[in-house]
Design an enzyme around this catalytic site. Sequence first.
Site, mmCIF file in Angstrom:
data_model
loop_
_atom_site.group_PDB
_atom_site.id
_atom_site.type_symbol
_atom_site.label_atom_id
_atom_site.label_comp_id
_atom_site.label_asym_id
_atom_site.label_seq_id
_atom_site.Cartn_x
_atom_site.Cartn_y
_atom_site.Cartn_z
ATOM 1 N N GLY A 1 0.911 -1.384 0.040
ATOM 2 C CA GLY A 1 0.030 0.143 -0.067
ATOM 3 C C GLY A 1 0.043 1.544 0.101
ATOM 4 O O GLY A 1 1.048 2.010 0.149
ATOM 5 N N GLU B 1 -3.830 -3.804 6.294
ATOM 6 C CA GLU B 1 -5.162 -3.041 5.463
ATOM 7 C C GLU B 1 -4.827 -3.349 4.147
ATOM 8 O O GLU B 1 -5.678 -3.266 3.138
ATOM 9 C CB GLU B 1 -5.471 -1.841 5.997
ATOM 10 C CG GLU B 1 -4.859 -0.982 5.922
ATOM 11 C CD GLU B 1 -3.774 -0.887 5.636
ATOM 12 O OE1 GLU B 1 -2.613 0.474 5.412
ATOM 13 O OE2 GLU B 1 -3.079 -1.044 6.820
ATOM 14 N N ASP B 2 -3.588 -2.695 3.618
ATOM 15 C CA ASP B 2 -3.216 -2.830 2.395
ATOM 16 C C ASP B 2 -3.760 -4.087 1.263
ATOM 17 O O ASP B 2 -4.195 -4.037 0.159
ATOM 18 C CB ASP B 2 -1.527 -1.777 1.865
ATOM 19 C CG ASP B 2 -0.775 -2.801 2.258
ATOM 20 O OD1 ASP B 2 -0.772 -3.938 3.464
ATOM 21 O OD2 ASP B 2 0.076 -2.410 2.507
ATOM 22 N N ASN B 3 -2.860 -5.108 1.456
ATOM 23 C CA ASN B 3 -3.010 -6.075 0.886
ATOM 24 C C ASN B 3 -4.791 -7.014 0.576
ATOM 25 O O ASN B 3 -5.120 -7.630 0.332
ATOM 26 C CB ASN B 3 -1.976 -7.036 1.859
ATOM 27 C CG ASN B 3 -2.182 -8.286 0.715
ATOM 28 O OD1 ASN B 3 -1.856 -8.197 -0.635
ATOM 29 N ND2 ASN B 3 -2.452 -9.763 1.045
#
Length: 577
Positions: A147, A172-174
Amino acid sequence: MYENLASSFCQEYPRFEIIFSVAQSSDPAIDVVLDLMKKYPHVDARLMIGEKNVGINPKINNMIRSYESAKYDILWIQDSNVYVDPGCMGRSVDKMMQPGVGLVHHLPVGVQPKSLGSELELMFLDTVHAKMYLFINWTGLASCVVGKSSLYRRSDLDKVGGLAKFGKYMAEDNLVATEIFNMGYKHEMTSDLAYQTLGSMTTSDYFLRRARWTRIRKYTVTAATVVEPFIEMIGCGLVASYGFNLLWQTHFLNFLAFHIVCWFLVDLSMYQALSGEKVQNLRGFLMAWSLRELAALPLFAYAVAGSTVDWRDQTFVLLRDATVRPLIPSPSAFDSASASMSSASAPTSPSTSTSFANIANTVVPSSTQASLKSFFRRPAVISFVSSTLAVIHFVVDILIKSQRNGNMEEEEDEEEEDDDEEEEGVGMKMGESSSPPTSSASLGKGRRPKLSLTRAKSEGAHGGDTVGDSETTGETVLRRSSRLKMLNSNKMHSADLAVGQDSEDGLRPEGDRRELRSRSSSSSRRLSAEEDALSKAVEPYLSDSLSRRRHRGDSLRIRRAISTSSMSSKSKSSQFV
């Protein structure tokens, strides 16, 4: 930070807004943002201070207000330590508008390292991570997104609960990218790079950062974490060397050395392609690359064994469902740690800090990090690490040279075997010169050793000649010399028979005696010619057998001499017949 944030203002795109999210009002980034907003008044930019608690993830708590108040549907989430080129937004939106695309992201690349820890982080981002990241996204087998810089639509994410849904997760990005991928949308990448300025990262910071993300991936992407040691240079090399040794009897160390060299060249090429310039200090690059590769497997083992991570001055415990919860030390552990700290009259020593970290099951505190930083900057430690890497390079060089020498010896042995086979074929032809004229003429058409050997066996069975019957496969030069002695003995035996026949001439008619003398004379001349031809062919080989292994030119000269002698023997044999 000023240059990184300024790259957002310089995007070549007709309409966009910039929202800077700052959690605390004391953050020094606020002054930088205000200066940039004054410098670029034509850009729609605003600053939002304060976070909204929707979970334990501090990054989402900081961004949630900006997410909810954004004017446009397409969101570009970008970290403050990332620099992008001015045309990145336009190219990314063009990708985003293609059918079936739900997320566009960019490859993170490390730049401007100023310490050993930063150099190690640079080696990780620009070599092994770049290869893995590009390969997975090229194949499209799964979602793999970091991210640092990524674009997606808020309307798509709102279908699954919005950004607040991921506040209970650490990566949270993945997870956002995986949710979009599972909705049936594709991930695309542009040729742009997300340049991350590394600065003065300490060595302990690097190890703790890598351990943190390995532990997070242990529960979020378990399958990829299990195979992670086998995409590292050492793990992959050991498995491949064992496989090649088992299947094709390739020497284990030779293949391992070849594997390490090839791996290094691929990483060097990847680094130069991403940085856009050639490596000037190749020795320094090799040292940093070797240290990162050697520390990869021990670091992986340490990371997998733990279940706690540090994130923005707070410790969290990882749960099996990929969520996290804050770590609260037990009262007994806190009391024992407080007692040990209060009993010391001097400030907390590195040993006391380490004991407190072990009790609280946390990472190394900042005081110990400062001690480690000064320790790794000592000249003695730097010399030791440099010497270790130099020894590794020296050993690899020796292994490469040993493989090269081994290949040369194998080639010489193969050439020697080829020479022996060819000379054996010529020897068979020379032994067949006493056969009938038809077989001698047929041998002159081909020169392949196997063909000549087969014919020599068949003609020896039907011809009945003394030399042909005694001829076998002709394995060595000593066998040829014994055959020469046999020819001499056969000649003497023929002479004895001729004398015996002369003594019986008185009992035979005159015509029979003339025929016997003519036949004996013809046989004697034929054997003498064959003996001379064979002697001329064998003697140069016996004298130059040792030098032939060292000099290829002598081997070619011997071949020509043997071939010429063989042809001469055939012509003389035909003439006598």
